[in-house]
Each structure stands twice: as C-alpha cells, then as structure tokens.
Design a protein around this motif. Structure first.
Motif, PDB file in Angstrom:
ATOM      1  N   MET A 102       0.835  -1.184   0.000  1.00  0.00           N
ATOM      2  CA  MET A 102       0.000   0.000   0.000  1.00  0.00           C
ATOM      3  C   MET A 102       0.876   1.241   0.000  1.00  0.00           C
ATOM      4  SD  MET A 102      -2.932   1.023   2.665  1.00  0.00           S
ATOM      5  CE  MET A 102      -4.216   2.009   2.004  1.00  0.00           C
ATOM      6  N   ALA A 103       0.521   2.224  -0.790  1.00  0.00           N
ATOM      7  CA  ALA A 103       1.282   3.456  -0.930  1.00  0.00           C
ATOM      8  C   ALA A 103       1.098   4.357   0.288  1.00  0.00           C
ATOM      9  CB  ALA A 103       0.846   4.181  -2.193  1.00  0.00           C
ATOM     10  N   MET A 104       2.078   5.228   0.506  1.00  0.00           N
ATOM     11  CA  MET A 104       1.992   6.216   1.573  1.00  0.00           C
ATOM     12  C   MET A 104       1.688   7.581   0.972  1.00  0.00           C
ATOM     13  SD  MET A 104       5.082   5.530   4.246  1.00  0.00           S
ATOM     14  CE  MET A 104       4.453   6.719   5.410  1.00  0.00           C
ATOM     15  N   ALA A 105       0.956   8.390   1.696  1.00  0.00           N
ATOM     16  CA  ALA A 105       0.691   9.754   1.276  1.00  0.00           C
ATOM     17  C   ALA A 105       1.884  10.640   1.634  1.00  0.00           C
ATOM     18  CB  ALA A 105      -0.565  10.282   1.971  1.00  0.00           C
ATOM     19  N   ALA A 106       2.141  11.644   0.822  1.00  0.00           N
ATOM     20  CA  ALA A 106       3.242  12.574   1.066  1.00  0.00           C
ATOM     21  C   ALA A 106       3.108  13.229   2.436  1.00  0.00           C
ATOM     22  CB  ALA A 106       3.295  13.622  -0.039  1.00  0.00           C
ATOM     23  N   GLY A 146       2.223   7.627  -5.885  1.00  0.00           N
ATOM     24  CA  GLY A 146       2.233   7.454  -4.440  1.00  0.00           C
ATOM     25  C   GLY A 146       3.256   6.446  -3.954  1.00  0.00           C
ATOM     26  N   ASN A 147       4.168   6.029  -4.804  1.00  0.00           N
ATOM     27  CA  ASN A 147       5.197   5.059  -4.431  1.00  0.00           C
ATOM     28  C   ASN A 147       6.623   5.557  -4.616  1.00  0.00           C
ATOM     29  OD1 ASN A 147       3.804   2.697  -3.536  1.00  0.00           O
ATOM     30  ND2 ASN A 147       3.155   2.346  -5.634  1.00  0.00           N
ATOM     31  N   HIS A 148       6.801   6.606  -5.394  1.00  0.00           N
ATOM     32  CA  HIS A 148       8.137   7.110  -5.712  1.00  0.00           C
ATOM     33  C   HIS A 148       8.206   8.595  -5.359  1.00  0.00           C
ATOM     34  CE1 HIS A 148       7.592   3.551  -8.233  1.00  0.00           C
ATOM     35  NE2 HIS A 148       8.899   3.394  -8.121  1.00  0.00           N
ATOM     36  N   TYR A 149       8.914   8.883  -4.281  1.00  0.00           N
ATOM     37  CA  TYR A 149       8.973  10.247  -3.770  1.00  0.00           C
ATOM     38  C   TYR A 149      10.406  10.770  -3.740  1.00  0.00           C
ATOM     39  CZ  TYR A 149       4.223   9.676  -1.952  1.00  0.00           C
ATOM     40  OH  TYR A 149       2.877   9.474  -1.820  1.00  0.00           O
ATOM     41  N   ALA A 150      10.504  12.095  -3.719  1.00  0.00           N
ATOM     42  CA  ALA A 150      11.752  12.777  -3.395  1.00  0.00           C
ATOM     43  C   ALA A 150      11.476  13.574  -2.130  1.00  0.00           C
ATOM     44  CB  ALA A 150      12.176  13.706  -4.526  1.00  0.00           C
ATOM     45  N   ARG A 205       9.640   1.840   7.355  1.00  0.00           N
ATOM     46  CA  ARG A 205       8.660   1.780   6.264  1.00  0.00           C
ATOM     47  C   ARG A 205       9.307   1.718   4.880  1.00  0.00           C
ATOM     48  NH1 ARG A 205       6.535   4.491  10.444  1.00  0.00           N
ATOM     49  NH2 ARG A 205       4.372   4.033  11.005  1.00  0.00           N
ATOM     50  N   MET A 206      10.602   2.044   4.785  1.00  0.00           N
ATOM     51  CA  MET A 206      11.302   1.960   3.497  1.00  0.00           C
ATOM     52  C   MET A 206      11.301   0.523   3.003  1.00  0.00           C
ATOM     53  SD  MET A 206      12.250   4.822   2.250  1.00  0.00           S
ATOM     54  CE  MET A 206      13.140   4.075   0.912  1.00  0.00           C
ATOM     55  N   GLY A 207      10.943   0.363   1.736  1.00  0.00           N
ATOM     56  CA  GLY A 207      10.905  -0.964   1.146  1.00  0.00           C
ATOM     57  C   GLY A 207       9.597  -1.694   1.391  1.00  0.00           C
ATOM     58  N   HIS A 247       7.968   2.703  -1.102  1.00  0.00           N
ATOM     59  CA  HIS A 247       8.757   1.934  -2.057  1.00  0.00           C
ATOM     60  C   HIS A 247      10.089   2.601  -2.402  1.00  0.00           C
ATOM     61  CE1 HIS A 247       9.722  -0.687  -5.379  1.00  0.00           C
ATOM     62  NE2 HIS A 247       9.805   0.344  -6.167  1.00  0.00           N
ATOM     63  N   ALA A 248      10.074   3.899  -2.720  1.00  0.00           N
ATOM     64  CA  ALA A 248      11.294   4.578  -3.149  1.00  0.00           C
ATOM     65  C   ALA A 248      11.303   6.009  -2.663  1.00  0.00           C
ATOM     66  CB  ALA A 248      11.396   4.563  -4.674  1.00  0.00           C
ATOM     67  N   LEU A 249      12.464   6.439  -2.155  1.00  0.00           N
ATOM     68  CA  LEU A 249      12.620   7.797  -1.656  1.00  0.00           C
ATOM     69  C   LEU A 249      13.974   8.331  -2.084  1.00  0.00           C
ATOM     70  CD1 LEU A 249      11.399  10.071   0.120  1.00  0.00           C
ATOM     71  CD2 LEU A 249      12.704   9.081   2.025  1.00  0.00           C
ATOM     72  N   GLN A 250      13.947   9.336  -2.944  1.00  0.00           N
ATOM     73  CA  GLN A 250      15.162  10.051  -3.338  1.00  0.00           C
ATOM     74  C   GLN A 250      15.371  11.121  -2.276  1.00  0.00           C
ATOM     75  OE1 GLN A 250      15.086  11.651  -7.354  1.00  0.00           O
ATOM     76  NE2 GLN A 250      16.200  13.435  -6.635  1.00  0.00           N
ATOM     77  N   LEU A 251      16.457  11.038  -1.526  1.00  0.00           N
ATOM     78  CA  LEU A 251      16.631  11.870  -0.348  1.00  0.00           C
ATOM     79  C   LEU A 251      17.753  12.878  -0.522  1.00  0.00           C
ATOM     80  CD1 LEU A 251      15.820  12.389   2.594  1.00  0.00           C
ATOM     81  CD2 LEU A 251      17.411  10.567   3.258  1.00  0.00           C
ATOM     82  N   THR A 252      17.466  14.126  -0.165  1.00  0.00           N
ATOM     83  CA  THR A 252      18.466  15.183  -0.114  1.00  0.00           C
ATOM     84  C   THR A 252      18.368  15.795   1.275  1.00  0.00           C
ATOM     85  OG1 THR A 252      18.122  15.681  -2.454  1.00  0.00           O
ATOM     86  CG2 THR A 252      19.274  17.337  -1.156  1.00  0.00           C
ATOM     87  N   THR A 253      19.510  15.919   1.945  1.00  0.00           N
ATOM     88  CA  THR A 253      19.518  16.521   3.286  1.00  0.00           C
ATOM     89  C   THR A 253      20.430  17.732   3.276  1.00  0.00           C
ATOM     90  OG1 THR A 253      21.326  15.096   4.037  1.00  0.00           O
ATOM     91  CG2 THR A 253      19.070  14.326   4.459  1.00  0.00           C
TER      92      THR A 253
END
Length: 76
Positions: free
Chosen positions: A1-5, A30-34, A61-63, A67-73
């Motif tokens: 199940m997808a997560m909301a932003a 809803g599965n591929h976020y940055a 919750r990752m994976g 599903h996918a998170l492009q992360l910039t910190t």
C-alpha cells in the motif's frame, strides 16, 4: 500500500522536530517520492548519518509501505 506525502512529512518531522521537509511525488503513483530535509540538527553530521536519521524517523517503512525515496539533506 502506498503512503501519502503528508504521512511521510509527518513521520520525518516527528522524528526530527527541527526539520523543514518538502516531499515531491516523482511518478504520481504514491510510491516514488523525493524528499528534501533541512535541519539545524544536521549541522556537523555526515550525509550518511543524516540519511540514517531520516530513515530512522520513517520507522522501517522503506521498502514496505514506502517503495522509493530520493533523499536530499542539508542545513539551513
């Protein structure tokens, strides 16, 4: 199940209270976020440790739900 932003943002802010978070849905599915996460608490911390803190805030919750998170910190 997808997560909301909004759920992703809320989890990150709950785990890193000083974080400013911007979430972008990359594919509209809803599965591929940055995520751009900026926090003063990241100052002097390695990028690897910042990533660990964000993933820690996501509570495993990752994976799964996320599903996918492009992360910039960064720091303000």
């Amino acid at each position: 199940m997808a997560m909301a932003a909004t759920d992703i943002e809320a989890l990150i802010v709950a785990g890193i209270p000083d974080a400013m978070v911007v979430i972008t849905d990359l594919a509209g599915d809803g599965n591929h976020y940055a995520a751009r996460v900026v926090a003063e608490s990241f100052r002097g911390v390695s990028r690897v440790e910042c990533t660990r803190r964000v993933y820690g805030a996501l509570g495993g919750r990752m994976g799964g739900e996320l599903h996918a998170l492009q992360l910039t910190t960064g720091v303000p």
